[in-house]
Design an enzyme around this catalytic site. Structure first.
Site, short mmCIF file in Angstrom:
data_model
loop_
_atom_site.label_atom_id
_atom_site.label_comp_id
_atom_site.label_asym_id
_atom_site.label_seq_id
_atom_site.Cartn_x
_atom_site.Cartn_y
_atom_site.Cartn_z
N LYS A 13 0.84 -1.21 0.00
CA LYS A 13 0.00 0.00 0.00
C LYS A 13 0.87 1.27 0.00
CE LYS A 13 -2.15 -1.15 3.84
NZ LYS A 13 -1.43 -2.40 4.16
N ARG A 88 -9.94 0.98 8.34
CA ARG A 88 -9.48 -0.37 8.67
C ARG A 88 -10.55 -1.20 9.37
NH1 ARG A 88 -3.52 0.62 8.72
NH2 ARG A 88 -2.56 -1.39 9.07
N ARG A 124 11.98 -6.50 5.44
CA ARG A 124 11.96 -5.04 5.37
C ARG A 124 12.95 -4.43 6.37
NH1 ARG A 124 6.51 -1.82 5.63
NH2 ARG A 124 6.12 -3.08 7.48
N ARG A 157 11.36 -2.72 11.44
CA ARG A 157 10.33 -1.96 12.12
C ARG A 157 9.94 -2.73 13.38
NH1 ARG A 157 5.52 0.15 8.23
NH2 ARG A 157 4.16 -1.00 9.65
N ARG A 168 -0.80 -8.77 13.41
CA ARG A 168 -1.32 -7.79 12.44
C ARG A 168 -2.16 -8.50 11.38
NH1 ARG A 168 4.14 -5.41 10.63
NH2 ARG A 168 2.96 -4.14 9.15
#
Ligand code: AP5
Length: 224
Positions: A13, A88, A124, A157, A168
């Protein structure tokens, strides 16, 4: 026009929202980025949301909705914007409809399965100094643990730990995925395959957006 990017964590996204902003000039509004900036600056908002984010849970609706409302009311959002990470859940969908209700909406749902999400998010990295994002799978940093720009340390992160990624995903399937059905019934839903290179995903998105923008300008012309 508001463009809403749906999709699980890590589906792209943010990446695609940035490319839309660059090509079409619609500002990207990422609730995740707004919160992360607040956390880094140790603002009262940051202090409120930090632990919730680190657990992979959703920040409370009243906080998120107020942050989004303030951002959308800024002048650069007059012609349109891209929402990345909002809404969301169903309560946020209804709250959004009350903010500038005259604006038309379109949904771009970037679809990616859980296995690919876990693989991407585990790879990531972000620069701990300047925040520039990297991904080990894409090989887009010269050094594995150092930022190309400022030589800052590359770190994961906080919410990209395996147990938090799982949480998540659970929250996404439970709270956000039902929005697909809602928006499909509204007839404003477009599915995008999130697999494949970034450029290929963006080509699909551009195809949908070009068609939609052409329709909007034809309708505006006919009405004027
Ligand atoms: P947020 O920052 O929105 O996190 P997210 O939705 O989990 O999304 P990500 O940023 O992890 O992924 P993405 O889909 O943007 O993908 P990206 O382009 O980065 O939210 C964080 C937290 O804030 C939430 O958990 C919650 O606590 C809170 N929050 C935010 N909004 C909220 C709301 N509305 N209500 C309540 N709480 C809220 O890509 C991921 C990685 O994959 C990158 O490394 C990228 O380089 C790579 N990549 C991208 N595309 C490709 C590709 N095509 N091929 C290979 N790699 C790719």
């Amino acid at each position: 026009m508001r463009i809403i990017l749906l999709g699980p964590p890590g589906s792209g996204k943010g990446t695609q929202g940035g490319l839309i902003e660059k090509k079409y000039g619609f500002p990207r509004i990422s609730t995740g980025d707004l919160f992360r900036r607040a956390v880094k600056k140790r603002t009262p908002l940051g202090k409120k949301v930090e632990s919730v984010m680190n657990r992979g849970e959703l920040v409370s609706d009243d906080i998120v909705i107020e942050v989004v409302r303030e951002r959308i009311e800024m002048r650069d959002c007059k012609k349109g914007y891209v929402l990345d990470g909002f809404p969301r859940n169903i309560a946020q969908v209804h709250a959004l409809k009350k903010i500038k209700p005259e604006q038309s909406e379109m949904i771009l749902d970037i679809v990616l399965d859980d296995e690919a999400v876990i693989e991407r998010l585990s790879a990531r990295r972000v620069c701990s100094a300047c925040g520039k994002p990297y991904n080990l799978l894409l090989g887009n940093s010269k050094e594995k643990d150092e930022c190309d720009l400022c030589k800052g340390k590359l770190v994961s992160r906080e919410d990209d730990r395996p147990d938090i990624i799982k949480e998540r995903l659970r929250v996404y399937h439970e709270e956000t995925e039902p929005l697909v059905d809602f928006y499909q019934r509204e007839g404003i839903y477009h599915e995008v395959d999130g697999n494949g290179p970034v450029s290929q995903v963006f080509e699909s998105i551009s195809g949908i957006l070009d068609k939609q923008l052409k329709q909007v300008s034809e309708i505006t012309e006919a009405l004027s």
